[in-house]
Design an enzyme around this catalytic site. Sequence first.
Site, PDB file in Angstrom:
ATOM      1  N   GLU A 270       7.054  36.108 106.333  1.00 41.87           N
ATOM      2  CA  GLU A 270       7.791  36.985 107.240  1.00 41.87           C
ATOM      3  C   GLU A 270       7.662  38.450 106.865  1.00 41.87           C
ATOM      4  O   GLU A 270       7.792  39.322 107.709  1.00 41.87           O
ATOM      5  CB  GLU A 270       9.261  36.571 107.264  1.00 41.87           C
ATOM      6  CG  GLU A 270      10.051  37.212 108.382  1.00 41.87           C
ATOM      7  CD  GLU A 270      11.417  36.569 108.574  1.00 41.87           C
ATOM      8  OE1 GLU A 270      12.043  36.834 109.607  1.00 41.87           O
ATOM      9  OE2 GLU A 270      11.847  35.803 107.704  1.00 41.87           O
TER      10      GLU A 270
ATOM     11  N   SER B 202      15.126  35.784 118.807  1.00 41.57           N
ATOM     12  CA  SER B 202      14.398  36.922 119.359  1.00 41.57           C
ATOM     13  C   SER B 202      13.326  36.440 120.341  1.00 41.57           C
ATOM     14  O   SER B 202      12.614  35.468 120.074  1.00 41.57           O
ATOM     15  CB  SER B 202      13.726  37.716 118.241  1.00 41.57           C
ATOM     16  OG  SER B 202      14.675  38.189 117.313  1.00 41.57           O
TER      17      SER B 202
END
Length: 384
Positions: free
Chosen positions: A235, A151
Site C-alpha cells: 500500500e 474508496s
Amino acid sequence: MEFGFTGEDEVFRGEAREWLAAHVEGASDRRSWERTLGKSGWIGLGWPESGYGNRSATLTQQVAWAEEYARVGAPSRSGHIGENLLAPTLLAHGTEEQKSRFLPPVAAGDELWCQGYSEPGAGSDLAGVRTKAERGADGTYRVSGQKIWTSLAQEADWCFVLARSDPESRRHRGLTFLLVPMDQPGRIEVRPIRQMTGTSEFNEVFFDGACARAEHVVGGEGGGWRVAMSLLGFERGVSTLAQQIGFARELGRVVELAVATGAVRDSVVRERLVRQWAELRVMRWNALRTLGGSGDQGAPSVAKVLWGGWHQRLGELAMLVRGAAGAVGPGEWSASAPYELDESQRQFLFSRADTIYGGSDQIQRTIIAERVLGLPREPKGGAV
C-alpha cells in the site's frame, strides 16, 4: 540520502514529462483518463515484464514517473487500487489464470477496483471482520455483510473482499480473499458517505448474497489473512514519494498565504513553517531508505505516522495564517448547497481523517512497538 538517477532515468523522465504535458489538459472524466494512461503504457510500471499489457520500468524510473505526475497536477487516479494493490497481490499469490484474466484490463484502464476490508465493527482491527462467504454445492460463494469507508466503490467494476468463510473461526483464521464483481443489482448496494467537506469519496457497501466464483479465490480458502497482510505491504511504496510532491505544493501555498496575510511576521508561524519543511525532508529520506531496501518491517507504519500527523498539522497551519477569513466560505449559502469550501478549507477538514484512515496512529504505533521494538504485545479484549 538521495536516489542517484542515471542518464537513462532522465531520458525516461523527459519522456514522461513530455507525454503528460501533451495529455493532461485534454483529460476529461477519470475513467477515460485511465484508458488514456493504459493506451500509452503508463499503468503497471512496477510490474515485472510479464506480457500482461504493461511496460516495465526500474524503481528509479517509477519514482521519476510518480514525481512528474504529481508535479504537473495530473488527475487523481481511479485505477490506483487495481494497479498498486490488487496487481502486486495477484503477482505474488494469484494463479496464472487469475493473472491472465485480471491484469490486462487493469493495465488497459478498462476495469476499476475497490477494496472491501473495513467494516463498522472492524476498522483498524481487520481480523474482526464479520462479512460471511458461504460456499454452495456448485462451488460459488455467497457473500453477505457490510463494508465501510470503501474508496471508489461507486465507480468500481470489481471489489476484492476479505470475508469469513468458516463461521466457527475467530480472528485471523478462517478468512478468505475473494474477487467479487460489483455489477450485481439487488445483491450489492453502494451508499455514498457525505463527509464534512461536502464530498463523498467514501462509501458503505452492502452485500446480500453477492456471488463470487471459486476460481476467483486468491490464496485458497482460509488463506485470506496471509494475502490481506501481503496486500497491505504494497500500500505504501513509490506512491509515497509522489504524495510528498503534492505535500510540497500544498506547503508552498501555505507559505504564500502567510506572506500575503502578514502572518509570516509572527515568529511562531515562521518556526512552524520551517518545521513543516524540515519534516517533509525527513519523510522523503525515510521513503528513499525504505525503497532502497534499508527499511524494516515497521517502515510502512513509520511512514503512515509521519505523513498523517504532518498533513494534519499543515491543514491547521493553513487556517492559522488565514486568520478569521479562514472560517468564511467563498460562496453564498443555499439549501441545496449549504456551504462551499476553498482549497485550504477542504484540506483542513479532510486532513482530520489522516491519522485514522489507512490504519489509525494507535494501530501503527502498536505495530512498531510489537514487531520492531519487540515490546510486550497489547492485550486483546477483556477488562482493563
